[in-house]
Design an enzyme around this catalytic site. Structure first.
Site, PDB file in Angstrom:
ATOM      1  N   ALA A  67       0.872  -1.172   0.000  1.00  0.00           N
ATOM      2  CA  ALA A  67       0.000   0.000   0.000  1.00  0.00           C
ATOM      3  C   ALA A  67       0.910   1.224   0.000  1.00  0.00           C
ATOM      4  O   ALA A  67       2.062   1.147   0.446  1.00  0.00           O
ATOM      5  CB  ALA A  67      -0.881  -0.011   1.239  1.00  0.00           C
ATOM      6  N   GLY A 112       0.692  -4.994   0.750  1.00  0.00           N
ATOM      7  CA  GLY A 112      -0.501  -5.051  -0.104  1.00  0.00           C
ATOM      8  C   GLY A 112      -0.249  -5.764  -1.425  1.00  0.00           C
ATOM      9  O   GLY A 112      -1.184  -6.281  -2.041  1.00  0.00           O
ATOM     10  N   GLU A 115      -0.543  -9.348  -0.616  1.00  0.00           N
ATOM     11  CA  GLU A 115      -1.978  -9.567  -0.375  1.00  0.00           C
ATOM     12  C   GLU A 115      -2.754  -9.592  -1.693  1.00  0.00           C
ATOM     13  O   GLU A 115      -3.682 -10.382  -1.864  1.00  0.00           O
ATOM     14  CB  GLU A 115      -2.511  -8.475   0.563  1.00  0.00           C
ATOM     15  CG  GLU A 115      -1.962  -8.630   1.982  1.00  0.00           C
ATOM     16  CD  GLU A 115      -2.232  -7.416   2.865  1.00  0.00           C
ATOM     17  OE1 GLU A 115      -1.879  -6.291   2.454  1.00  0.00           O
ATOM     18  OE2 GLU A 115      -2.807  -7.596   3.952  1.00  0.00           O
ATOM     19  N   GLU A 135       4.887  -5.263   7.235  1.00  0.00           N
ATOM     20  CA  GLU A 135       4.212  -4.171   7.936  1.00  0.00           C
ATOM     21  C   GLU A 135       4.748  -3.916   9.341  1.00  0.00           C
ATOM     22  O   GLU A 135       4.778  -2.769   9.787  1.00  0.00           O
ATOM     23  CB  GLU A 135       2.695  -4.439   8.012  1.00  0.00           C
ATOM     24  CG  GLU A 135       1.956  -4.228   6.702  1.00  0.00           C
ATOM     25  CD  GLU A 135       1.969  -5.443   5.778  1.00  0.00           C
ATOM     26  OE1 GLU A 135       2.707  -6.418   6.061  1.00  0.00           O
ATOM     27  OE2 GLU A 135       1.240  -5.420   4.787  1.00  0.00           O
TER      28      GLU A 135
HETATM   29  N1  COA Z   1       4.664   3.109  -0.616  1.00  0.00           N
HETATM   30  C1  COA Z   1       5.091   4.236  -1.157  1.00  0.00           C
HETATM   31  N2  COA Z   1       6.242   4.364  -1.806  1.00  0.00           N
HETATM   32  C2  COA Z   1       7.002   3.257  -1.939  1.00  0.00           C
HETATM   33  C3  COA Z   1       6.613   2.028  -1.406  1.00  0.00           C
HETATM   34  C4  COA Z   1       5.388   1.957  -0.714  1.00  0.00           C
HETATM   35  N3  COA Z   1       4.922   0.822  -0.188  1.00  0.00           N
HETATM   36  N4  COA Z   1       7.587   1.113  -1.664  1.00  0.00           N
HETATM   37  C5  COA Z   1       8.543   1.779  -2.358  1.00  0.00           C
HETATM   38  N5  COA Z   1       8.177   3.057  -2.517  1.00  0.00           N
HETATM   39  C6  COA Z   1       8.933   4.119  -3.200  1.00  0.00           C
HETATM   40  C7  COA Z   1      10.095   4.582  -2.345  1.00  0.00           C
HETATM   41  O1  COA Z   1       9.654   5.556  -1.399  1.00  0.00           O
HETATM   42  C8  COA Z   1      11.014   5.156  -3.400  1.00  0.00           C
HETATM   43  O2  COA Z   1      10.539   6.421  -3.757  1.00  0.00           O
HETATM   44  P1  COA Z   1      11.600   7.673  -3.904  1.00  0.00           P
HETATM   45  O3  COA Z   1      12.421   7.257  -5.102  1.00  0.00           O
HETATM   46  O4  COA Z   1      10.702   8.833  -4.135  1.00  0.00           O
HETATM   47  O5  COA Z   1      12.401   7.692  -2.633  1.00  0.00           O
HETATM   48  C9  COA Z   1      10.780   4.245  -4.606  1.00  0.00           C
HETATM   49  O6  COA Z   1       9.522   3.583  -4.385  1.00  0.00           O
HETATM   50  C10 COA Z   1      11.845   3.163  -4.750  1.00  0.00           C
HETATM   51  O7  COA Z   1      11.947   2.472  -3.509  1.00  0.00           O
HETATM   52  P2  COA Z   1      13.325   2.342  -2.672  1.00  0.00           P
HETATM   53  O8  COA Z   1      12.967   2.033  -1.265  1.00  0.00           O
HETATM   54  O9  COA Z   1      14.214   3.496  -2.941  1.00  0.00           O
HETATM   55  O10 COA Z   1      13.913   1.033  -3.415  1.00  0.00           O
HETATM   56  P3  COA Z   1      14.883  -0.060  -2.794  1.00  0.00           P
HETATM   57  O11 COA Z   1      15.339  -0.884  -3.937  1.00  0.00           O
HETATM   58  O12 COA Z   1      15.910   0.571  -1.921  1.00  0.00           O
HETATM   59  O13 COA Z   1      13.936  -0.966  -1.857  1.00  0.00           O
HETATM   60  C11 COA Z   1      11.927  -2.145  -1.261  1.00  0.00           C
HETATM   61  C12 COA Z   1      12.873  -1.700  -2.404  1.00  0.00           C
HETATM   62  C13 COA Z   1      10.687  -2.772  -1.903  1.00  0.00           C
HETATM   63  C14 COA Z   1      12.638  -3.184  -0.365  1.00  0.00           C
HETATM   64  C15 COA Z   1      11.551  -0.903  -0.399  1.00  0.00           C
HETATM   65  O14 COA Z   1      11.032   0.093  -1.288  1.00  0.00           O
HETATM   66  C16 COA Z   1      10.505  -1.154   0.644  1.00  0.00           C
HETATM   67  O15 COA Z   1      10.806  -1.699   1.681  1.00  0.00           O
HETATM   68  N6  COA Z   1       9.255  -0.708   0.376  1.00  0.00           N
HETATM   69  C17 COA Z   1       8.209  -0.756   1.343  1.00  0.00           C
HETATM   70  C18 COA Z   1       7.654  -2.151   1.475  1.00  0.00           C
HETATM   71  C19 COA Z   1       6.565  -2.152   2.544  1.00  0.00           C
HETATM   72  O16 COA Z   1       6.802  -1.892   3.713  1.00  0.00           O
HETATM   73  N7  COA Z   1       5.349  -2.481   2.098  1.00  0.00           N
HETATM   74  C20 COA Z   1       4.222  -2.551   2.996  1.00  0.00           C
HETATM   75  C21 COA Z   1       3.556  -1.219   3.077  1.00  0.00           C
HETATM   76  S1  COA Z   1       2.171  -1.268   4.157  1.00  0.00           S
END
Ligand code: COA
Length: 260
Positions: A67, A112, A115, A135
């Site tokens: 999400a 999400g 999910e 989460e």
């Molecule tokens: N919501 C909003 N933005 C998200 C996102 C999310 N769930 N997941 C990634 N993004 C965005 C990041 O903020 C980043 O944006 P920016 O370039 O403006 O900073 C962009 O997507 C790329 O992500 P980044 O974290 O820089 O890539 P990474 O390769 O270092 O890491 C992940 C990849 C997937 C491991 C990491 O993005 C992550 O942990 N995301 C969240 C996962 C999460 O907690 N999901 C559950 C949400 S309830």
């Protein structure tokens, strides 16, 4: 119908839906969720000729990374519960769709995203796919059915571990645990998903719809669990822990949780 964040394309009567927010790793913001709702409630059911639907993510990094964290940062408990309820309702539309819905998981399927993949009837994963419910890293819990469906697919032991540790599964481990139907090289994910739908399209359509209903019925007893997830998700969205977890994510630092 017009969609901003979904790309729709039909090929041999298979609807391919691409979540198209590549810069945010296809994170599900409100607009995208509402478009999924519109698609599965009002659009796809009228495309009666469809053999099935494939859901995938734009680019080669993510299916859906969760999400959209930026959007639900300021929600209080009541708004958080409403968000979870709406998300669960949308994913039930997918799970109850009468034609096969296949997730073509081309990268991260987190929160999400995991999910969403679990709400689909079948899942084909790229060798590069990663699955998880991270989460708790943010100080919240899954809200779109994750605490319930993960147990359905991989059992309580591993589900509890993944939900508590936020560890990610590699595609081969997801296959071994029964979370996905197959793992293939990245270029084979869409062809494999299409082949699966073509195979099912040769079967009796009423029977296919009834199998989906009957299999879903096995899990009806879980509905209290889904309701509980909504209220617990709401309770975590209102916390200082979540504010800190989300802020830490955006500032790219480790969170300092206060337990409040
Ligand atoms: N919501 C909003 N933005 C998200 C996102 C999310 N769930 N997941 C990634 N993004 C965005 C990041 O903020 C980043 O944006 P920016 O370039 O403006 O900073 C962009 O997507 C790329 O992500 P980044 O974290 O820089 O890539 P990474 O390769 O270092 O890491 C992940 C990849 C997937 C491991 C990491 O993005 C992550 O942990 N995301 C969240 C996962 C999460 O907690 N999901 C559950 C949400 S309830």
């Amino acid at each position: 119908m017009q969609y901003e964040n979904l790309l729709l394309e039909e090929e041999n009567d298979i609807l391919i839906v691409t979540i198209n927010r590549e810069k945010a790793l296809n994170a599900l913001n409100t607009q995208t969720m509402l478009e999924l709702q519109r698609l599965f409630a009002d659009d796809a059911p009228h495309r009666t000729y469809l053999k099935g639907v494939i859901i995938t993510g734009a680019g080669d990094r993510a299916f859906v990374a969760g999400a959209d964290i930026k959007e639900f940062l300021a929600l209080d408990a009541e708004q958080g519960a409403a968000m979870a309820q709406r998300g669960q309702d949308i994913f039930f539309l997918i799970e109850r769709f009468s034609k096969p819905v296949v997730a073509a998981v081309n990268g991260f399927a987190l929160g999400g995203g995991c999910e969403l993949a679990m709400a689909c009837h079948l899942r084909i994963a790229s060798e590069t796919a990663r699955f998880g419910q991270p989460e708790v890293n943010l100080g919240i819990i899954p809200g779109y059915g994750g605490t319930q469906r993960l147990i359905q697919y991989i059992g309580k032991t591993k589900a509890m571990e993944l939900l508590l540790t936020a560890d990610m599964l590699h595609a081969q481990d997801a296959l071994r645990l029964g979370l996905v139907n197959d793992v293939v090289p990245p270029a084979e994910v869409l062809p494999k998903a299409k082949a699966l739908i073509e195979k099912i399209a040769a079967k009796g359509p009423v029977a296919v719809a009834k199998v989906i209903e009957a299999v879903n019925a096995f899990f009806q007893y879980n509905e209290d669990g889904f309701a509980r997830e909504v209220s617990e998700f709401g309770a975590t969205t209102g916390t200082d822990d979540f504010k800190e977890g989300a802020a830490a994510f955006m500032e790219k630092r480790a969170p300092q949780f206060s337990g409040k």
